[in-house]
Design a protein around this motif. Structure first.
Motif, short mmCIF file in Angstrom:
data_model
loop_
_atom_site.label_atom_id
_atom_site.label_comp_id
_atom_site.label_asym_id
_atom_site.label_seq_id
_atom_site.Cartn_x
_atom_site.Cartn_y
_atom_site.Cartn_z
N ARG A 139 -25.18 3.87 21.64
CA ARG A 139 -24.70 4.82 20.63
C ARG A 139 -23.92 4.12 19.52
O ARG A 139 -24.08 4.41 18.35
CB ARG A 139 -23.85 5.90 21.27
CG ARG A 139 -24.70 7.00 21.89
CD ARG A 139 -23.84 8.10 22.39
NE ARG A 139 -23.21 7.57 23.60
CZ ARG A 139 -22.26 8.15 24.29
NH1 ARG A 139 -21.79 9.31 23.89
NH2 ARG A 139 -21.77 7.61 25.37
N ASP A 140 -23.07 3.17 19.92
CA ASP A 140 -22.29 2.43 18.93
C ASP A 140 -23.21 1.59 18.03
O ASP A 140 -22.99 1.52 16.82
CB ASP A 140 -21.27 1.52 19.61
CG ASP A 140 -20.15 2.30 20.27
OD1 ASP A 140 -19.98 3.50 19.96
OD2 ASP A 140 -19.44 1.70 21.11
N LEU A 141 -24.21 0.97 18.64
CA LEU A 141 -25.17 0.19 17.87
C LEU A 141 -25.94 1.08 16.89
O LEU A 141 -26.08 0.75 15.71
CB LEU A 141 -26.13 -0.55 18.80
CG LEU A 141 -27.22 -1.38 18.13
CD1 LEU A 141 -26.58 -2.53 17.36
CD2 LEU A 141 -28.17 -1.92 19.18
N CYS A 142 -26.40 2.22 17.38
CA CYS A 142 -27.13 3.15 16.53
C CYS A 142 -26.24 3.65 15.38
O CYS A 142 -26.70 3.76 14.25
CB CYS A 142 -27.63 4.35 17.33
SG CYS A 142 -29.07 3.99 18.35
N ALA A 143 -24.98 3.92 15.68
CA ALA A 143 -24.07 4.40 14.64
C ALA A 143 -23.87 3.34 13.56
O ALA A 143 -23.83 3.67 12.37
CB ALA A 143 -22.72 4.78 15.26
N GLY A 144 -23.78 2.09 13.96
CA GLY A 144 -23.64 1.01 12.98
C GLY A 144 -24.87 0.86 12.11
O GLY A 144 -24.77 0.69 10.89
N VAL A 145 -26.04 0.92 12.73
CA VAL A 145 -27.29 0.79 11.97
C VAL A 145 -27.49 2.02 11.08
O VAL A 145 -27.98 1.91 9.96
CB VAL A 145 -28.48 0.56 12.92
CG1 VAL A 145 -29.78 0.53 12.14
CG2 VAL A 145 -28.30 -0.71 13.70
N MET A 146 -27.09 3.20 11.57
CA MET A 146 -27.20 4.41 10.76
C MET A 146 -26.30 4.32 9.52
O MET A 146 -26.69 4.78 8.44
CB MET A 146 -26.83 5.65 11.59
CG MET A 146 -27.91 6.08 12.54
SD MET A 146 -27.41 7.36 13.71
CE MET A 146 -26.76 8.62 12.67
#
Length: 68
Positions: A41-48
């Motif tokens: 989730r943290d990775l996705c939030a950063g990429v988003m």
């Protein structure tokens, strides 16, 4: 068959890039919501966040070139 000019190519390229960024954003949002792993989730939030930044840049440049 008519010859395409630079403006038409530019319009197509910007629209395609914007479409792909928006599609990536939606896919990441879906993955972020469906996963239970906090790291993912943290990775996705950063990429988003990066994706949203690129979308804003593309939209601003389309406005500068008067593209719709």
């Amino acid at each position: 068959m008519s010859a395409l000019n630079d403006r038409e190519f530019l319009t197509y390229a910007f629209k395609e890039a914007l479409s792909r960024e928006k599609h990536l954003f939606v896919k990441l949002k879906s993955v972020c919501r469906s996963t239970g792993d906090r790291r993912v989730r943290d990775l996705c939030a950063g990429v988003m966040a990066s994706c949203r930044s690129r979308i804003n840049i593309l939209q601003r440049e389309m406005k500068n070139f008067s593209l719709k």
